[in-house]
Design an enzyme around this catalytic site. Structure first.
Site, PDB file in Angstrom:
ATOM      1  N   LYS A   1       1.114  -1.374   0.473  1.00 34.59           N
ATOM      2  CA  LYS A   1      -0.186  -0.236   0.101  1.00 34.59           C
ATOM      3  C   LYS A   1       0.593   1.016  -0.138  1.00 34.59           C
ATOM      4  O   LYS A   1       1.597   1.564   0.787  1.00 34.59           O
ATOM      5  CB  LYS A   1      -1.326  -0.049   1.260  1.00 34.59           C
ATOM      6  CG  LYS A   1      -2.244   0.984   1.514  1.00 34.59           C
ATOM      7  CD  LYS A   1      -2.821   0.768   2.340  1.00 34.59           C
ATOM      8  CE  LYS A   1      -3.760   1.956   2.319  1.00 34.59           C
ATOM      9  NZ  LYS A   1      -4.687   1.364   3.448  1.00 34.59           N
TER      10      LYS A   1
ATOM     11  N   SER B   1     -10.337   2.111   3.062  1.00 36.00           N
ATOM     12  CA  SER B   1      -9.059   2.065   2.213  1.00 36.00           C
ATOM     13  C   SER B   1      -7.759   1.284   1.316  1.00 36.00           C
ATOM     14  O   SER B   1      -7.188   2.148   0.001  1.00 36.00           O
ATOM     15  CB  SER B   1      -8.383   3.577   2.957  1.00 36.00           C
ATOM     16  OG  SER B   1      -7.889   2.825   3.706  1.00 36.00           O
TER      17      SER B   1
ATOM     18  N   SER C   1     -10.406  -0.841   7.116  1.00 39.32           N
ATOM     19  CA  SER C   1      -9.789  -1.254   5.594  1.00 39.32           C
ATOM     20  C   SER C   1      -8.079  -1.409   5.212  1.00 39.32           C
ATOM     21  O   SER C   1      -9.448  -2.233   3.574  1.00 39.32           O
ATOM     22  CB  SER C   1      -8.642   0.392   5.586  1.00 39.32           C
ATOM     23  OG  SER C   1      -9.364   1.939   5.165  1.00 39.32           O
TER      24      SER C   1
HETATM   25  N1  GLN Z   1     -13.608   3.352   6.371  1.00 36.02           N
HETATM   26  C1  GLN Z   1     -12.800   4.319   7.336  1.00 36.02           C
HETATM   27  C2  GLN Z   1     -12.358   5.792   7.081  1.00 36.02           C
HETATM   28  O1  GLN Z   1     -12.599   6.199   6.479  1.00 36.02           O
HETATM   29  C3  GLN Z   1     -11.882   3.096   7.439  1.00 36.02           C
HETATM   30  C4  GLN Z   1     -10.501   3.753   6.935  1.00 36.02           C
HETATM   31  C5  GLN Z   1      -9.458   3.744   7.776  1.00 36.02           C
HETATM   32  O2  GLN Z   1      -9.679   2.225   8.053  1.00 36.02           O
HETATM   33  N2  GLN Z   1      -7.930   3.088   6.891  1.00 36.02           N
HETATM   34  O3  GLN Z   1     -12.477   6.389   7.726  1.00 36.02           O
END
Ligand code: GLN
Length: 480
Positions: free
Chosen positions: A71, A146, A170
């Site tokens: 990532k 994400s 995410s």
């Molecule tokens: N969907 C969550 C957010 O938008 C998760 C993000 C994450 O785990 N980095 O904050």
């Protein structure tokens, strides 16, 4: 060579050991996969030059010549590190993150940088400043986020492993929407050195793979104490593949979080498939116990405040002075900050910075941030209490199959509400693994999560492996 495309790490290791393929052939094959298919999937922001990949990898360990994707918020020395943001467009990482260093020492190839929601903020990959990764099961659908690219590349058979990161779900949510296995480990088990911070008190890196065994193998390589991260737990490196017997431990009790499974918004098909999975656990000898975790219902609100507050403070350093992009219209230092941040950050990131600064501001911090921290500790307490009666907890990790692009354009809050299913685990600091459990009528993957107490990764993998061996969902592949 086509037999390599959906192969597990375990089987690829065997092929390499038996010299049925050479490391060079493996590398060329997988880079070829990206050349062939990633113009459609768009999982990678960059695939590195083949000679540079070979040069960067010197180790001969447990992951010798096994390729993966990382990532783009995890530092890879001398490579771009953009967090899928314009503000870091040309920023080059000066060092390797500890996880990257450990993977290289184990001999793994990092083929490139995986696309993501900008600064890991989102649930669909749509906030990336560069491209939209698609779901390999249906290109009209999002891959989740994400860690969008990380989940999609593994699901599409482009690589057997990837690294994602979690602040509120995410790794698990995209893993479920793409039909792969994703781990959010206990806070502190994997070093955050070299991970660009979003919500530092809850961020964790996590592996994504097609099988439970492979996932355990990656965690065994990257986990364990790191003196470069002050929040790293004093836990030695461990072999998480050891407990994978295919059986549940004697007297295993699985607690079903009733208020999550029965929550409004869980689609009927998902609900039914999750109930089928519980029957499999029963068949394997598990005792099922229904429990309620009412504190979980405050998770999304607490996560909203804590993550925005920490993001605002972590992202303050991107101001055009030290990192990446600097706006040209500079009349004064203040205007340089203003223009750089206005142009460099996308809308979602800006909105989170604004909310974060508000909840931390004088007069409001007690009302919002401090209260959220108190409720966060209550959420953790309620999980720990639940583990006095059950070994692991079972819950949905996503309420529906992968949704269509643009579905939440008019109401972003509705998308954020999905964090309900995952973010309490991050707030509690405990581990959770997402694994596939079938398909909807639209042929899209569904999965659930197994949640454990602090450092119970061995137990989670053991139970998940037993379930996986009974069901073999990982044998299904998308046609790309
Ligand atoms: N969907 C969550 C957010 O938008 C998760 C993000 C994450 O785990 N980095 O904050």
């Amino acid at each position: 060579m086509s037999e390599l495309s959906f192969i597990s790490i375990k089987d690829l290791k065997l092929k390499l050991e038996k010299k049925e393929v050479s490391p060079d052939e493996v590398l060329k094959y997988y880079i070829g996969q990206f050349n062939k298919f990633d113009n459609k999937i768009k999982s990678a922001l960059e695939v590195f030059n083949i000679d540079l990949i070979k040069k960067a990898t010197s180790g001969q360990g447990a992951l010798f010549a096994i390729p993966g994707l990382i990532k783009d918020n995890i530092a890879q020395e001398n490579r771009k590190l953009s967090c899928a943001s314009k503000i870091l467009e040309n920023y080059i990482a000066p060092y390797d993150a500890t996880v990257v260093d450990r993977l290289k020492k184990a001999g793994a190839f990092s083929l490139g940088r995986a696309n993501m929601d900008e600064f890991a903020m989102g649930s669909s990959g749509e906030t990336s400043a560069y491209q939209k990764t698609v779901n390999p099961w249906n290109i009209k659908r999002v891959p989740g986020g994400s860690s969008s690219g990380s989940a999609a590349c593994v699901a599409a058979g482009l690589v057997p492993w990837s690294l994602g990161s979690e602040t509120g779900g995410s790794v698990r949510q995209p893993a479920i929407l793409c039909g792969v296995v994703g781990m959010k480990p206990t806070y502190g088990l994997i070093s955050r050195y070299g991970l660009v911070a979003y919500g530092s008190s809850i961020d964790q890196i996590g592996p994504i793979t097609r099988t439970v065994y492979d996932n355990a193998l990656i965690l065994s390589t990257i986990g364990g104490h790191d003196s470069k991260d002050s929040t790293s737990a004093r836990i030695d490196k461990q072999d998480y593949t050891k407990t994978l017997t295919g059986k549940l431990k004697n007297g295993f009790t699985l607690g079903v979080i009733d208020n999550a499974l029965e929550a409004e918004g869980v689609d009927t098909e998902v609900y039914n498939l999750l109930n089928e999975s519980l029957k499999i656990f029963e068949k394997l000898g598990a005792k099922i116990k229904r429990i309620k975790l009412p504190m979980m219902d405050y998770g999304a609100a607490v996560y909203f405040v804590v993550s925005r507050a920490e993001a605002a403070s972590n992202l303050a350093k991107f101001d055009g002075v030290r990192y990446g992009f600097r706006a040209k219209e500079i009349e004064s230092l203040d205007s340089m900050y203003k223009h750089t941040r206005s142009k460099g950050f996308g809308l979602e990131v800006k909105s989170r910075i604004l909310i974060g600064n508000y909840v931390l501001s004088a007069g409001h911090s007690e009302e919002f941030y401090q209260s959220a921290k108190i409720v966060q500790s209550m959420i953790r307490g309620s999980f720990l209490k639940a583990f006095e009666d059950v070994d692991l907890l079972f819950a949905p990790g996503a309420p529906s199959e992968a949704f269509e692009f643009g579905k939440y354009d008019d109401n972003k809050l509705l998308m954020d509400l999905q964090d309900y299913f995952t973010c309490s685990v991050n707030l509690a600091g405990i581990p959770s693994l997402a694994i596939p459990c079938g398909f909807t009528k639209n042929k899209l993957p569904v999965g659930f999560q197994l949640i454990g107490s602090d450092f119970s990764e061995h137990e989670i993998y053991q139970a998940a492996y037993a379930y996986e061996q009974e069901t073999l969902w990982y044998k299904h592949h998308p046609v790309i």
